[in-house]
Design a protein around this motif. Structure first.
Motif, PDB file in Angstrom:
ATOM      1  N   ASN A 230       0.745  -0.858  -0.411  1.00  8.98           N
ATOM      2  CA  ASN A 230      -0.022   0.284  -0.013  1.00  8.98           C
ATOM      3  C   ASN A 230       0.748   1.493   0.004  1.00  8.98           C
ATOM      4  O   ASN A 230       0.525   2.136  -0.640  1.00  8.98           O
ATOM      5  N   CYS A 231       1.703   1.274   0.451  1.00 12.15           N
ATOM      6  CA  CYS A 231       2.681   2.559   0.974  1.00 12.15           C
ATOM      7  C   CYS A 231       3.420   3.096  -0.623  1.00 12.15           C
ATOM      8  O   CYS A 231       3.777   3.654  -1.112  1.00 12.15           O
TER       9      CYS A 231
ATOM     10  N   LYS B  39       0.854   4.099  -3.206  1.00 10.43           N
ATOM     11  CA  LYS B  39       0.831   6.005  -2.926  1.00 10.43           C
ATOM     12  C   LYS B  39       2.272   6.353  -3.120  1.00 10.43           C
ATOM     13  O   LYS B  39       1.952   7.173  -3.614  1.00 10.43           O
ATOM     14  N   LYS B  40       3.060   5.530  -2.731  1.00 11.83           N
ATOM     15  CA  LYS B  40       4.061   6.714  -3.108  1.00 11.83           C
ATOM     16  C   LYS B  40       4.881   6.624  -4.617  1.00 11.83           C
ATOM     17  O   LYS B  40       5.270   7.598  -5.284  1.00 11.83           O
TER      18      LYS B  40
END
Length: 298
Positions: free
Chosen positions: A280-281, A284-285
């Motif tokens: 997820n991170c 997102k990045k």
């Protein structure tokens, strides 16, 4: 109020920078200089800044990258106990000269704002590519870049000598009253604000895989955690947790490109507490999944 432009140190810096695009900055590693009238410097000489660098650092990612590069340069200079110079990803060359006193480093003299003309077309292609990634105005980047001090690699020795001159002046000042400065430095409980953030960000770079907590790091440097949080945001342009996450993502990118490790192992090695959180991170990045990133970059 102190007169920051009247000291011999400031006059020396002003003379060396006169009618040049370079800037000389000094990172004092301890707060002792704040109580000494001989080592006062203008605020703009306590950090590196110019229109070009300021434009890059107006973007949070750019600011973080600049700080990382600065950390590496300071580490290299301290490791070698000598001069270190390098060119950043945006084409700026900076020289670092450590100042030693009583067997310990007490300051770092930086001379920057230099653009080496050798292979300029190849360098500009890289600069333009990096500027695009940071979503910066290319026309402004080009304009400010050409306002830097353009020089040849063969002439760098002249700039190194300038930085050494400032470092030698500080050393001579400290040695002129050794007892006084030994006492001042030994009674300094912590480094100045820039140095604290330099140490904290360096700690993150070296320990990103651990379960890092701002509160625990604050205790290490004898500083209030809330103050450290505000200071980190002010200097780095991003908060502690985001900087830590970005550092982990950058390391994950390397592992995705250079290894065949599964997402679960990459998450473990980069400090994420679960594979789903890592994915997820990362998405997102970067705007893509780890799998998509690997396919595109291998």
């Amino acid at each position: 109020m102190k007169n920051y432009v009247s000291t011999q140190l400031q006059k020396l810096i002003d003379a060396l920078c006169f009618e040049r695009s370079i800037q000389i900055s000094i990172d004092f590693l301890y707060d002792f200089y704040k109580t000494d009238n001989h080592l006062d410097i203008n605020k703009n000489n306590s950090f590196r800044s110019c229109d070009y660098c300021s434009l890059i650092k107006s973007n949070n990612d750019g600011k973080s990258k600049c700080m990382k590069i600065k950390n590496i340069a300071i580490d290299k200079a301290l490791e070698s106990s000598s001069i270190y110079y390098s060119t950043c990803y945006m084409g700026v060359t900076e020289i670092k000269v450590p100042v030693w006193f009583n067997g310990q480093p007490v300051a770092i003299v930086g001379l920057g704002g230099i653009a080496v003309k050798d292979n300029i077309s190849k360098k500009w292609h890289t600069i333009e590519k990096n500027a695009t990634k940071l979503r910066l105005d290319i026309d402004k980047i080009k304009k400010y870049y050409h306002n830097l001090e353009l020089t040849n690699k063969s002439e760098l020795e002249n700039y190194i000598k300038m930085a050494q001159t400032v470092a030698n002046f500080i050393t001579a000042t400290l040695n002129s009253d050794k007892n006084k400065y030994t006492s001042l430095i030994s009674n300094t409980k912590r480094g100045n604000d820039n140095y604290i953030i330099y140490k904290v960000s360096s700690y993150i770079e070296n320990n990103y895989f651990d379960d890092l907590k701002l509160e625990e790091i604050a205790k290490t440097y004898y500083i209030n955690s809330q103050y450290l949080s505000r200071l980190f945001k002010s200097i780095m342009g991003t908060n502690f947790s985001e900087y830590l996450s970005n550092t982990r993502i950058e390391r994950a990118k390397i592992l995705l490109k250079e290894t065949n490790l599964k997402n679960s192992m990459i998450a473990y090695q980069t400090g994420f507490n679960s594979v789903n959180y890592f994915i997820n991170c990362f998405k997102k990045k970067t705007g893509m999944s780890p799998k998509q990133y690997r396919s595109k970059n291998t």
